[in-house]
Design a protein around this motif. Structure first.
Motif, PDB file in Angstrom:
ATOM      1  N   LEU A  86     -16.539 -32.846 -33.971  1.00  0.00           N
ATOM      2  CA  LEU A  86     -16.319 -31.760 -33.005  1.00  0.00           C
ATOM      3  C   LEU A  86     -15.776 -30.525 -33.696  1.00  0.00           C
ATOM      4  N   GLU A  87     -14.871 -30.765 -34.650  1.00  0.00           N
ATOM      5  CA  GLU A  87     -14.245 -29.640 -35.357  1.00  0.00           C
ATOM      6  C   GLU A  87     -15.263 -28.819 -36.130  1.00  0.00           C
ATOM      7  N   LYS A  88     -16.369 -29.450 -36.462  1.00  0.00           N
ATOM      8  CA  LYS A  88     -17.346 -28.782 -37.326  1.00  0.00           C
ATOM      9  C   LYS A  88     -18.461 -28.093 -36.547  1.00  0.00           C
ATOM     10  N   VAL A  89     -18.439 -28.216 -35.221  1.00  0.00           N
ATOM     11  CA  VAL A  89     -19.445 -27.489 -34.429  1.00  0.00           C
ATOM     12  C   VAL A  89     -19.111 -25.997 -34.513  1.00  0.00           C
ATOM     13  N   LYS A  90     -20.135 -25.187 -34.778  1.00  0.00           N
ATOM     14  CA  LYS A  90     -19.888 -23.737 -34.881  1.00  0.00           C
ATOM     15  C   LYS A  90     -20.745 -23.010 -33.851  1.00  0.00           C
ATOM     16  N   ILE A  91     -20.104 -22.113 -33.141  1.00  0.00           N
ATOM     17  CA  ILE A  91     -20.854 -21.344 -32.152  1.00  0.00           C
ATOM     18  C   ILE A  91     -20.619 -19.859 -32.395  1.00  0.00           C
ATOM     19  N   GLU A  92     -21.674 -19.116 -32.324  1.00  0.00           N
ATOM     20  CA  GLU A  92     -21.526 -17.662 -32.409  1.00  0.00           C
ATOM     21  C   GLU A  92     -21.553 -17.072 -31.000  1.00  0.00           C
ATOM     22  N   TRP A  93     -20.676 -16.134 -30.764  1.00  0.00           N
ATOM     23  CA  TRP A  93     -20.507 -15.603 -29.412  1.00  0.00           C
ATOM     24  C   TRP A  93     -20.705 -14.107 -29.376  1.00  0.00           C
ATOM     25  N   GLU A  94     -20.968 -13.661 -28.173  1.00  0.00           N
ATOM     26  CA  GLU A  94     -20.759 -12.263 -27.847  1.00  0.00           C
ATOM     27  C   GLU A  94     -19.684 -12.326 -26.779  1.00  0.00           C
ATOM     28  N   GLU A  95     -18.491 -11.867 -27.079  1.00  0.00           N
ATOM     29  CA  GLU A  95     -17.403 -12.047 -26.123  1.00  0.00           C
ATOM     30  C   GLU A  95     -17.286 -10.861 -25.179  1.00  0.00           C
ATOM     31  N   TYR A  96     -16.937 -11.135 -23.921  1.00  0.00           N
ATOM     32  CA  TYR A  96     -16.767 -10.069 -22.934  1.00  0.00           C
ATOM     33  C   TYR A  96     -15.353 -10.096 -22.361  1.00  0.00           C
ATOM     34  N   GLN A  97     -14.992  -8.997 -21.748  1.00  0.00           N
ATOM     35  CA  GLN A  97     -13.666  -8.893 -21.151  1.00  0.00           C
ATOM     36  C   GLN A  97     -13.556  -9.828 -19.936  1.00  0.00           C
ATOM     37  N   ALA A  98     -12.677 -10.774 -20.026  1.00  0.00           N
ATOM     38  CA  ALA A  98     -12.551 -11.768 -18.960  1.00  0.00           C
ATOM     39  C   ALA A  98     -11.570 -11.306 -17.891  1.00  0.00           C
TER      40      ALA A  98
END
Ligand SMILES: Cc1cc2nc3c(=O)[nH]c(=O)nc-3n(C[C@H](O)[C@H](O)[C@H](O)COP(=O)(O)OP(=O)(O)OC[C@H]3O[C@@H](n4cnc5c(N)ncnc54)[C@H](O)[C@@H]3O)c2cc1C
Lengths: 720, 289
Positions: free
Chosen positions: A112-124
């Motif tokens: 689980l620690e090694k899963v990598k996700i790239e995001w586009e983050e938005y204002q929550a």
């Protein structure tokens, strides 16, 4: 054992297994070819997934995600807004994105620690406060309703009023803290998937699975395993876990077990909606109420789930047990990028009752009348209309219950004694507070007739043993016992000859979910009728089965659009008196005496009812002053029971309770709902007691020591 | 599947000490802190990397006895042991009753509470005002240190890897005219981690203060105590004048620096710590205990 009076207690059907510790819960199970699942959860509150990178997996380890879902990617509840595996947008920290499965949990956690996700983050949007400011923005208001007196009339009344009082009131999260955390197992077979676990609503899960797996009725089967507490937390949430394990089992062709530990459970499962309630009340010179407007805002969290229905109940209870002239209410469920909120014993009513009881208490101060006396002036009576133009058609015993507690507690004398005590004691202050409340039993409006359509069956074997075939869950509340009793008594059979096996959708019809204080009243009544039918056709030594379907009570039809009509077929009622001692140095609150009178039609088992009273009231009291959960930038802060602080046996005193008989024609032996009612009065009574002790009003629950110290500090500042 | 764990359980303290002298080990007394500290997620055993040495069964470490004016308490006495021991002073018993719940009190030890050095350790404020001394034993002999020197930070203690804490000595416990009190402020009445802890100690001769001490828990990395502030009150008379109380409060106001966390706020912790101190100082008399 033969039953004379239905209320006489019998040993609970599940007593031995539980007390001896022998009963196997879902996490105790091991089946052949079983692997564990662990969920990769979103670490961000709001954003778009750009890419997902899963590490190289060792042999026997696999990843399961949105691509593996045979049907559409949502958990079927009401709206299609809750993905099974988020694959495009994430809307809260902890939202499941994918599942890793394999034999060894240690290896899975490492992967689980090694899963990598790239995001586009938005204002929550993190708080209800922010959501209220943005409620007109697209997607923020997830549900809203408005009803009651016309605003023109209210505005005219307000113009002529002596005074207009406005108050804002906040309620916090509440966490269920069922003893057994959530757990679900999908057993893989060539021709069916069997989903087994801790749950309240078998057919909710089955329907969600049929959609998610895009399969036929016979391809999935749902079996309840022993369930260590639910409190609403296992109403809709298990549907999501069931989808996870079933999709995974189908994908990897193995049985898949998913069990949360306490901290995962506390951080990602549904909670009671934090709420803001606004009151605007016009008063005349003497402090009498001329009109009242209420606004209710619920923090829905990241998706709507059951929140719209929770809001309905919150609004239906927004006037409490009072007949308020010219009443108007509106409410909103607002979206925040936080863990979704959902069903919790009381279902919106605890927020409303805390708010209205607080507000009415504060109004009584202005009128210079004892709070209880002021409340009694407005108490609804038999035949009065409800705020939705329905009718309180059954007898109401509130006055008797209040009188009884006034005598038991020696209320007037105690008030004087406490004043003297407080005058002489610098450190400790005593107070007494009351709450008056009701609970609408069963589903709102015509839900039972139009949506649930409950069916029950009774099966008699050749050796004349009878078993209940219904889809309801005993989660500790005692329906194995109470429903078996009803059938046994009706059939004149010894209680031991009636059994109620763990429900399995392959065996039992849909008798509806185990929610809304409906089981004893609605399902119990159907069983009573089924038993009558079976008795009439009884043939010794022959296999027999009877079926009964729901019949609707004639009422003023409920209209969800106009919010008019009889919202509930029946109401249960309660009165709580609570005495506290507050330590003004630390703000700690000690419960000294707790008194509770209830009216639930007819008690089906005294001890089971006492369990509901003691547990429900402890949970309700704690909601008012003890249990505290907060979210900081979308992250739940309290991840352990110790940090959250539900009451221990050292915190709750022995509860002095009585239950009044008032049989209801459409309930078995006259029984109505009892499970949720017992929680509702706790928080408002404890607030009133704290206010009485400190002679300070509060505008929120929980009234923690932090809140108390802050208010004393402010008061000291004011007094110089 | 489970990894191999090396664990020792010797019959004697000496054997234990010589093993500790040979290799660095994790000492387990009651294990009620160790097991939480090394806890893994569900379904995975705790990961303790060093070999384990159990000491909870060693009788030598479970004695309570008087020696002259001093009270010696074995480090491996469990809380339940101490609650049942007539030699243990009442304020300490009262403090112990606020710890955890019976199951944990049957396992947890006084030595463990000290060596774990949590800011929220509930015996620590009292041990500080009792001026507790610690007896550390190793193959090279015995070393005695003051508790305030031993505890250096959060979970940081002045223990060499070959030492064990053998005894706790309460030197002033039995002095005439002494009064001590502990107050724990938690979110509930059992199984709670302190938000604030306060211990006060006073010894008077008639109305004159001969000795006075305060310690605060959970409001900083270690217990907050200031001998300098305490000294200013020695020789004053009971009841204390408002100005003296105000001076002490403002001195502590400067050195108590709590934090916000999931259990409480810095502001609450500080206000309550000072409230409890003010209350202690404002008393008109102190019943000896
Ligand atoms: C549910 C729960 C509730 C709790 N509630 C409280 C509470 O209310 N108040 C509170 O203060 N604490 C509480 N604790 C923490 C804990 O129980 C206490 O700190 C206890 O005193 C630890 O003692 P132990 O013997 O179990 O220590 P262990 O876990 O065995 O050891 C703790 C540490 O001290 C070291 N150690 C122990 N004994 C010695 C020795 N003789 N010489 C050298 N090193 C040693 C160990 O190596 C370890 O580093 C709670 C713990 C739990 C699990």
């Amino acid at each position: 054992m033969n039953l004379k009076d239905i209320s006489t207690s019998v040993p609970k059907k599940d007593h031995k297994g539980k007390v001896s510790g022998q009963l196997a819960y879902i996490s105790d199970l091991k089946v052949e070819n079983m692997v564990f699942g662990v969920l990769y959860r979103s670490p961000i509150a709001y954003g778009k997934i750009k890419s997902i990178q899963v590490p190289d997996l060792p042999l026997g380890y696999e990843v399961v995600g949105a691509e593996d879902i045979p049907g559409p990617n949502y958990v079927k509840i009401i709206k299609e807004d809750q993905p099974i595996f988020a694959n495009e947008w994430v809307n809260y920290i902890g939202e499941p994105i994918l599942m890793l499965v394999g034999k060894d949990l240690d290896i899975l956690y490492g992967l689980l620690e090694k899963v990598k996700i790239e995001w586009e983050e938005y204002q929550a949007i993190f708080t209800l406060e922010e959501a209220i400011k943005q409620k007109a923005a697209p997607g923020v208001t997830m549900a809203n309703y408005e009803f009651g007196e016309s605003l023109e009339i209210i505005s005219a009344i307000e113009q002529g009023a002596h005074q207009i009082i406005e108050e804002e009131y906040d309620t916090g999260y509440q966490e269920h803290v069922y003893l057994e955390p959530q757990g679900m197992l999908a057993i893989y077979k060539d021709d069916e998937i069997v989903v087994q676990g801790s749950m309240q609503c078998l057919y909710y899960i089955k329907n969600a699975l049929i959609t998610a797996l895009d399969c036929g009725d016979d391809d999935v089967r749902v079996v309840q395993s022993p369930t260590g507490g639910g409190f609403g937390g296992k109403e809709e949430f298990p549907s999501m876990m069931a989808c996870h394990v079933a999709v995974a089992a189908k994908a990897v062709k193995k049985s898949v077990m998913l069990v949360f530990d306490r901290s995962e459970d506390m951080v990602v499962t549904t909670k009671r909606h934090p709420a803001k309630l606004k009151y605007r009340t016009a008063l005349d010179k003497e402090g009498n109420i001329l009109s009242m407007c209420v606004e209710v805002y619920l923090d829905g969290g990241a998706n709507v789930g059951l929140s719209s229905v929770v809001l309905q109940r919150a609004l239906l209870n927004s006037a409490g047990v009072y007949k308020i002239p010219h009443f108007h209410a509106k409410g909103y469920v607002l979206k925040t990028h936080t863990v979704p909120n959902g069903a919790f014993r009381g279902f919106g009513a605890p927020q409303s009752f805390a708010g209205i009881e607080s507000h009415i208490g504060h109004l009584s101060k202005r009128a210079n009348i004892d709070p209880l006396e002021y409340k009694r002036k407005y108490l609804v009576k038999q035949g009065d209309p409800t705020i939705t133009k329905g009718n309180f058609r059954d007898p109401i015993l509130m006055e008797e219950m209040i009188e009884d507690l006034l005598n038991t507690t020696d209320y007037k004398k105690k008030k004087v004694e406490f004043q003297t005590f407080n005058h002489h004691n610098q450190r400790y202050k005593k107070g007494i507070g009351t709450s008056l409340f009701l609970h609408g039993c069963g589903f709102t409006g015509s839900g039972e007739r139009d949506h649930i359509k409950a069916t029950v069956k009774l099966f008699k074997s050749k050796d004349d043993l009878v078993s209940l075939k219904i889809s309801n869950s005993d989660m500790g509340q005692g329906i194995y016992t109470t429903l078996s009793k009803i059938v046994a008594k009706e059939l004149d059979l010894p209680y031991e000859k009636v059994s109620y096996p763990y429900p399995d959708t392959k065996e039992v019809p849909d008798s509806g979910p185990t929610v809304a204080s409906r089981t004893t009243m609605i399902v119990g009544k159907l069983l009573e009728r089924a038993a009558k039918k079976l008795k009439a056709q009884w043939q010794n030594g022959v296999e027999q089965e009877v079926t009964e379907n729901y019949v609707h009570r004639e009422m003023i039809p409920w209209n969800e659009l106009t919010f008019t009509g009889d919202a509930y077929p029946a109401y249960s009622w309660g009165v709580n008196f609570v005495e506290v001692e507050v330590d003004t140095l630390t703000g700690n609150v000690k419960l000294e005496n707790v008194y509770a009178n209830y009216e639930v039609g007819k008690v089906i088992d005294d001890r089971v009812m006492k369990g509901q009273i003691d547990g429900g009231l402890a949970q309700g009291l704690a909601y008012g002053y003890l249990e505290k959960m907060t979210s900081k930038e979308g992250r739940i802060q309290q991840k352990s029971i110790t940090d959250y602080g539900p009451p221990t046996s050292m915190d709750v005193v022995s509860i002095q309770s009585k239950v009044f008989d008032n049989p209801y024609a459409d309930g078995p032996y006259g029984a109505k709902g009892a499970g949720e009612l017992t929680l509702i009065g706790g928080a408002p009574a404890v607030q009133a007691a704290i206010e009485d002790a400190l002679q300070t009003p509060f505008q929120q629950i929980p009234i923690t020591p932090e809140v108390i110290i802050e208010s004393l500090w402010l008061r000291e500042g004011e007094e110089g | 599947m489970a990894e191999k764990i090396i664990a020792y359980r010797f019959d004697q303290v000496d054997q234990t000490l010589s093993q500790l002298n040979k290799e660095d080990c994790t000492i387990i007394a009651g294990g009620t802190d160790v097991m939480v500290l090394y806890k893994s997620r569900r379904g995975v055993p705790p990961k303790i990397t060093k070999p384990i040495v159990f000491i909870d069964h060693l009788n030598e470490l479970k004695q309570v006895y008087k020696k002259g004016k001093d009270l010696h308490i074995g480090a491996c006495c469990t809380y339940s042991d101490l609650l049942n021991d007539p030699l243990i002073p009442t304020p300490l018993k009262n403090a112990i009753k606020t710890i955890a719940a019976p199951a944990i009190r049957n396992r947890g030890t006084l030595g463990g509470n000290i060596c774990n050095a949590s800011p929220a350790g509930d015996t620590l404020p009292l041990l500080y005002v009792y001026n507790a001394k610690l007896v550390l034993r190793s193959v090279s002999g015995v070393r005695i240190v003051a508790i305030s020197d031993f505890i250096q930070g959060v979970r940081r203690v002045d223990r060499k890897s070959n030492e064990i804490l053998a005894e706790i000595i309460l030197p002033s416990e039995l002095e005439e005219g002494a009064y001590a009190v502990f107050e724990k402020v938690g979110n509930r009445n059992a199984d709670a981690i302190a938000k604030v802890g306060f211990a006060g100690y006073i010894r008077t001769n008639g109305e004159v203060i001969k000795d006075i001490r305060f310690a605060f828990g959970a409001v900083g990395p270690t217990m907050v105590r200031s001998v300098d502030i305490e000294k200013k009150l020695i020789g004053k008379t009971i009841p204390l004048a408002g100005a003296d109380i105000a001076q002490v409060l403002s001195a502590f106001d400067k050195i108590i620096k709590p934090i916000d966390d999931q259990r409480s706020t810095a502001r609450y912790r500080k206000t309550v710590a000072l409230n409890l101190l003010r209350y202690f100082l404002s008393r008109k008399q102190y019943q000896h205990n």
